[in-house]
Every structure is written in structure tokens, then in C-alpha cells.
Write a protein that holds these residues in place. Sequence first.
Motif, short mmCIF file in Angstrom:
data_model
loop_
_atom_site.label_atom_id
_atom_site.label_comp_id
_atom_site.label_asym_id
_atom_site.label_seq_id
_atom_site.Cartn_x
_atom_site.Cartn_y
_atom_site.Cartn_z
N ARG A 91 6.67 7.18 7.33
CA ARG A 91 6.03 7.95 8.41
C ARG A 91 4.52 7.69 8.47
O ARG A 91 3.95 7.55 9.56
N VAL A 92 3.88 7.58 7.31
CA VAL A 92 2.46 7.24 7.29
C VAL A 92 2.25 5.81 7.80
O VAL A 92 1.27 5.51 8.51
N THR A 93 3.20 4.93 7.48
CA THR A 93 3.14 3.56 7.98
C THR A 93 3.11 3.53 9.51
O THR A 93 2.44 2.69 10.12
N MET A 94 3.83 4.46 10.14
CA MET A 94 3.84 4.52 11.61
C MET A 94 2.45 4.87 12.16
O MET A 94 2.03 4.37 13.20
N GLY B 223 0.79 -1.23 0.00
CA GLY B 223 0.00 0.00 0.00
C GLY B 223 0.82 1.27 0.00
O GLY B 223 0.39 2.29 -0.57
N PHE B 224 2.03 1.23 0.61
CA PHE B 224 2.78 2.48 0.78
C PHE B 224 4.26 2.38 0.44
O PHE B 224 4.81 3.27 -0.20
N PHE C 240 -3.56 6.97 -1.34
CA PHE C 240 -3.78 8.38 -0.96
C PHE C 240 -2.68 9.30 -1.51
O PHE C 240 -2.46 10.39 -0.99
N GLY C 241 -1.97 8.83 -2.57
CA GLY C 241 -0.93 9.66 -3.18
C GLY C 241 0.34 9.76 -2.38
O GLY C 241 1.19 10.63 -2.64
N VAL C 242 0.55 8.88 -1.41
CA VAL C 242 1.74 8.92 -0.56
C VAL C 242 2.95 8.44 -1.35
O VAL C 242 2.92 7.41 -2.02
N THR C 243 4.06 9.21 -1.27
CA THR C 243 5.32 8.84 -1.91
C THR C 243 6.40 8.68 -0.85
O THR C 243 6.17 8.92 0.33
N SER C 244 7.59 8.32 -1.30
CA SER C 244 8.70 8.13 -0.37
C SER C 244 9.45 9.43 -0.08
O SER C 244 10.41 9.43 0.70
#
Length: 440
Positions: A198-201, A178-179, A187-191
Motif C-alpha cells: 500500500r505504501v508502494t502505491m 526499500g519496502f 520508515f518501519g514499514v512491514t507487510s
Amino acid sequence: MTETLDGATSSPAGPTPTRAAVLAWSLWDWGSAAFNAVVTTFVFAVYLTGSSFGDKDVIAAQLGWALAIAGFLIAVLAPVTGARSDSSGRRKYWLGVNTFIVVALTAAMFFVQASPEFLLLGLVLLAAGNVFFELAGVSYNAMLAQVSTPRTIGKVSGFGWGMGYIGGIVLLLIVYFGFINPEVGLFGVTSENGLAVRVTMLIAAAWFGLFALPLLLRVPEYQAPDAERRAKVGFLQSYVELGHDVARLWRTSRQTVYFLVASAVFRDGLAGVFTFGGVLAASAFGFSPGEVIIFAIAANVVAGIATISVGVLDDRLGAKPVIITALVGLIVSGSLVFLLHDGGQIVFWTAGLALCLFVGPAQSASRTFLARIIPAGREGEVFGLYATTGRAASFLAPTAFALMVTLFGETYWGILGIMLVLLVGLLLLLPVRAKPSRMA
């Protein structure tokens, strides 16, 4: 009085636990995979040691010191906080408090941006999370007696460990696909600036908090038996009481002390299998970061199924035969990884997954061996000592791994270091009586 399958006697602890209580209890283990697998092993710790934060070797040393400080605090605090939760009758309360502190610390990792000035924040959050996670684990392990009977304790313990592994699988799949793996995730999350990690946290924090709720809502609060109630004392006086308890333990249940020492050694070897498994896969067998996570998912599948299945044998045969068989299996499988390392990734996939067959059963049976001999009302105290002895030996596997690699110059030699720790733990366990008497 009833007699356990390990020969210990047990007083009835109240109504027979329901399946709903067992499931609610085990879901905490399912949720805790968010911290074990995602934070400390495969995602956040790896993120912190990346080049974005500075020199990798320097950061690795700093990470080691941060976790060493955390380990010292756990060793000092665990037995006293466990004993105080016993005497106060607020075991579940402190489990909830410590769990949601871990949830908050995990969520705060979102603010650790991929820049050297955020390294200290990341190290502090990771170290503090380890402290409170271990303190929560003391209360969680102590509650095993509340959700099992002498006839089912092995099966229930194995089910909990297995749920932890399976929870890790599901969460790793979600965050990886997913991320972390896609260039543009959900949700458009990039690295960029570490945003995917950070979103994974945040997801890991929500996961742990959500799956901790069934235990807190469905399992009754612990009530200390009148015969086991103790007068409340101050925090510092608790250490005096702890000293008296350890001395009495040595006099009245020496086999328990021997087991605590042996388990501290082999549990550190078990931790080393997972701690350095990813390093070995990448450095010695050429796995890419994505392949490491895929292997981790497969490893959790194998470990989860094996742990749930072997829990039944624990109840039928006793914990010690399960632990010995698992340790022998680990030593044989690890030796094959070392001897056949030139065979490439296929060797690590086969012999490495064989290793995973035995890790969970050894961990689960170690917990049940101890749980069977603890008198009602002292579970928190003794599992606190269990955590403390484990932390006291936590330098063994990393030291043995590093020493072998330093002496021989190749990463795969570190496998022998971990196998040596497991062998020492096995030898220390063999003289321990399989049917210890219940602690005084």
C-alpha cells in the motif's frame, strides 16, 4: 513538403523540436512505469490475487472481468476523445487531466487493505486506472509528432519507450529493496495488512505525477493547423464523425487500416510476453516471487537498451523492417524457451532475456510506422483508433495461452499460444506496404 523515410510526405509542423522538449516528453514514459510495472504487472495486481482476498482462482476471474470492462470502455472512448483533443487544440490539457486522475487512483490504492471486503475497491481502482491511463496514452502518442521530425521520429519514439523501461527498473529497485523484500522496510514499514504494498502505491503515484510535470511545463500545447480545424460537435455527434472518418480511411488509406489490424494482433502478443512472463517464471521454471522481480528488472534493462538503440535503425531503414525482425526474433526466442524448458532457470534467463531484446523495438516501431503517415491535426484521432484496435484484439494472447495450457496440462505450453499470436500478427503485417502514402 518533405518526405519521410517510410515514403510518406509530411508538412512542416513548426520549429525544430529541442532536446529539452524530447527529454521532457520522454520523462512521461519514465514516470508511467509506475502504473505499467508497479501497479498492473508486478506489485498491485499480484497483491490483489493473493490469498488475503479469498480464493485465488475466483479472484483471478474477477480481475479478468474487471479489466475486460475497462478494455471495452477504452475501445469505445479512445478514438472519440482523441479526435476531440485534436479539434479543440487541448491535447496536452487532456493528457494532464487523465494523467493526474491515474495518479489519484493509484494513491487511493493505499486504502485497499489485505482483506476480502476491500477486493471490490481494489478491482474498481485498477480497472478505472487502466481506462484513464490508456486515454492519457492516446494524447501522449499523438504528441510524438510535436517533439520529433521526419528524420528523428524513430529515434525519439525509441528513446521514449526505453525511458519507460529504465524508469521501471529504477522504481522496482526502490520499492523492492526499500519496502517489499525486507521484513521491516524503510520508515518501519512491514507487510502486515499489506502495508508494504500500500505504501508502494503512494510512491508510485508520486513518481508518476512528478515525472509527468516536465512534459506539461516544457512542451507547448498543440495548435491545430487552420486547414485541419473542425467545427466543434457534441459528444454523441463525435461518434457519427468517427464513422465518417473510418469510412474515409478505408477508401483513401487502406494500407493504414491493414496495419491497424496487423498491429492489434502482434501488439497483443507483445503484451502477452510480459503479462505471462512472471507466471511462466514462477510456475514452469521455479522462480520465487523475489526472483521474478529480479528477472523483471533485468528484462527491463535489456528491453530499454535495445529499444533506445534500435530507434536509430528505425529512422534509417523504416519501421516495417524493424518490426518484422523483432517479431521473428521473438518467435525464435519464445520457441527456444518452450523447446528447452527442461533446462531449468538458466533457459528462462537466457532465452527469456533474448525475448526482451525484441519487445521494445517492435512496440516503438509500430508507433512510428503510424505516426509517419498521419496528417497534421489527426494524430489524436488515429492513435485513438490504434488504442481501440489494440483493445479489440486484447483477448487473443490470454485465450491462446489458456487454451494451450488447458489442452496439454502444463503451464509451459502457454508459450506456444503467445508465439502463435505473434506469428499471426507477423503474417498479417507482411503484405502491408512498407511505404504507405500519407493518409488523406
